[in-house]
Design a protein around this motif. Structure first.
Motif, mmCIF file in Angstrom:
data_model
loop_
_atom_site.group_PDB
_atom_site.id
_atom_site.type_symbol
_atom_site.label_atom_id
_atom_site.label_comp_id
_atom_site.label_asym_id
_atom_site.label_seq_id
_atom_site.Cartn_x
_atom_site.Cartn_y
_atom_site.Cartn_z
ATOM 1 N N MET A 1 27.041 -30.496 -6.525
ATOM 2 C CA MET A 1 26.080 -31.466 -6.065
ATOM 3 C C MET A 1 24.925 -31.513 -7.046
ATOM 4 N N VAL A 2 24.329 -32.693 -7.185
ATOM 5 C CA VAL A 2 23.193 -32.872 -8.080
ATOM 6 C C VAL A 2 22.073 -33.564 -7.326
ATOM 7 N N LEU A 3 20.875 -32.977 -7.439
ATOM 8 C CA LEU A 3 19.674 -33.536 -6.817
ATOM 9 C C LEU A 3 18.552 -33.535 -7.833
ATOM 10 N N ALA A 4 17.654 -34.495 -7.723
ATOM 11 C CA ALA A 4 16.424 -34.482 -8.511
ATOM 12 C C ALA A 4 15.259 -34.505 -7.529
ATOM 13 N N LEU A 5 14.319 -33.583 -7.754
ATOM 14 C CA LEU A 5 13.101 -33.527 -6.946
ATOM 15 C C LEU A 5 11.930 -33.962 -7.815
ATOM 16 N N ASN A 6 11.030 -34.764 -7.237
ATOM 17 C CA ASN A 6 9.822 -35.121 -7.982
ATOM 18 C C ASN A 6 8.792 -34.008 -7.829
ATOM 19 N N ALA A 7 7.618 -34.191 -8.391
ATOM 20 C CA ALA A 7 6.583 -33.153 -8.391
ATOM 21 C C ALA A 7 6.070 -32.834 -6.992
ATOM 22 N N LYS A 8 6.316 -33.718 -6.039
ATOM 23 C CA LYS A 8 5.898 -33.475 -4.649
ATOM 24 C C LYS A 8 6.973 -32.763 -3.843
ATOM 25 N N GLY A 9 8.165 -32.585 -4.418
ATOM 26 C CA GLY A 9 9.262 -31.933 -3.719
ATOM 27 C C GLY A 9 10.134 -32.889 -2.940
ATOM 28 N N SER A 10 9.976 -34.188 -3.206
ATOM 29 C CA SER A 10 10.810 -35.184 -2.535
ATOM 30 C C SER A 10 12.083 -35.432 -3.326
ATOM 31 N N VAL A 11 13.168 -35.671 -2.611
ATOM 32 C CA VAL A 11 14.448 -35.993 -3.244
ATOM 33 C C VAL A 11 14.361 -37.419 -3.765
ATOM 34 N N ARG A 16 26.796 -38.386 -4.799
ATOM 35 C CA ARG A 16 27.687 -38.486 -3.638
ATOM 36 C C ARG A 16 28.066 -37.114 -3.084
ATOM 37 N N LYS A 17 28.307 -36.148 -3.959
ATOM 38 C CA LYS A 17 28.671 -34.796 -3.508
ATOM 39 C C LYS A 17 27.520 -34.173 -2.727
ATOM 40 N N ALA A 18 26.284 -34.393 -3.169
ATOM 41 C CA ALA A 18 25.124 -33.884 -2.429
ATOM 42 C C ALA A 18 25.081 -34.504 -1.040
ATOM 43 N N SER A 19 25.368 -35.790 -0.960
ATOM 44 C CA SER A 19 25.395 -36.458 0.338
ATOM 45 C C SER A 19 26.486 -35.872 1.233
ATOM 46 N N ASP A 20 27.640 -35.553 0.647
ATOM 47 C CA ASP A 20 28.728 -34.946 1.421
ATOM 48 C C ASP A 20 28.332 -33.563 1.933
ATOM 49 N N VAL A 21 27.794 -32.725 1.056
ATOM 50 C CA VAL A 21 27.429 -31.371 1.448
ATOM 51 C C VAL A 21 26.314 -31.392 2.486
ATOM 52 N N LEU A 22 25.327 -32.267 2.296
ATOM 53 C CA LEU A 22 24.210 -32.368 3.236
ATOM 54 C C LEU A 22 24.595 -33.115 4.514
ATOM 55 N N GLU A 23 25.807 -33.688 4.527
ATOM 56 C CA GLU A 23 26.308 -34.489 5.649
ATOM 57 C C GLU A 23 25.391 -35.678 5.916
ATOM 58 N N CYS A 24 24.947 -36.261 4.847
ATOM 59 C CA CYS A 24 24.054 -37.411 4.911
ATOM 60 C C CYS A 24 24.679 -38.484 4.033
ATOM 61 N N HIS A 25 25.627 -39.206 4.572
ATOM 62 C CA HIS A 25 26.432 -40.115 3.767
ATOM 63 C C HIS A 25 25.705 -41.383 3.369
ATOM 64 N N ASP A 26 24.606 -41.678 3.991
ATOM 65 C CA ASP A 26 23.775 -42.791 3.566
ATOM 66 C C ASP A 26 22.711 -42.218 2.638
ATOM 67 N N LEU A 27 22.871 -42.445 1.324
ATOM 68 C CA LEU A 27 21.948 -41.852 0.360
ATOM 69 C C LEU A 27 20.495 -42.198 0.661
ATOM 70 N N CYS A 28 20.260 -43.317 1.317
ATOM 71 C CA CYS A 28 18.880 -43.688 1.644
ATOM 72 C C CYS A 28 18.235 -42.667 2.577
ATOM 73 N N LYS A 29 19.034 -41.994 3.388
ATOM 74 C CA LYS A 29 18.475 -40.991 4.298
ATOM 75 C C LYS A 29 17.958 -39.778 3.535
ATOM 76 N N SER A 30 18.623 -39.419 2.427
ATOM 77 C CA SER A 30 18.182 -38.243 1.685
ATOM 78 C C SER A 30 17.177 -38.593 0.597
ATOM 79 N N ALA A 31 17.237 -39.813 0.076
ATOM 80 C CA ALA A 31 16.291 -40.210 -0.956
ATOM 81 C C ALA A 31 14.882 -40.252 -0.377
ATOM 82 N N ASN A 32 13.943 -39.757 -1.131
ATOM 83 C CA ASN A 32 12.525 -39.708 -0.764
ATOM 84 C C ASN A 32 12.234 -38.843 0.454
#
Length: 140
Positions: A1-11, A16-32
């Protein structure tokens, strides 16, 4: 899985693999979403956030950062509340001028591999105890 965090700690990026592992298939839910508040177990959040803030201030990545570190392991909590163990590799993200703007996290879910390893060790220990406690001789 690959994630990028900004300086505030937000995703700000989740593959897609990160979404699968986090069980959050709508990337909009995990973004920001704040990584520490949404995806780390409650008991790990404060310490992980403190280490992340120290990293963003220019200190070195800790191996126990919660967001990970070079070759570190840490737990995450999925959208359904399951705990998963992730092996992390963390790299700094910089802008064109070299200023630190976030972290890039690459992780592998090792939860099932760890469970398998623990089951094998348990089986070995039970076999050893059985053989060592049998009265008489055991031939193989």
């Amino acid at each position: 899985m690959v994630l990028a965090l900004n300086a505030k700690g937000s995703v700000v990026l989740a593959n897609r693999k990160a979404s699968d592992v986090l069980e959050c298939h709508d990337l909009c839910k995990s973004a920001n979403s704040n990584w520490f508040e949404k995806w780390l177990p409650l008991e790990q959040r404060a310490a992980a956030r403190a280490r992340f803030d120290a990293q963003m201030a220019g200190t070195q990545i800790s191996a126990e950062s919660g967001a990970g570190g070079e070759g570190s392991e840490g737990q995450i909590i999925t959208a359904s509340g399951k705990l998963r163990l992730i092996a992390w590799h963390v790299s700094p993200l910089t802008d064109q001028s070299g200023r630190l703007i976030g972290l890039l996290l690459a992780g592998e879910d090792i939860s099932e591999a760890l469970q398998t390893q623990m089951a094998l060790l348990d089986s070995r220990d039970r076999y050893r105890a059985l053989v060592e406690n049998i009265p008489g001789v055991v031939f193989r």
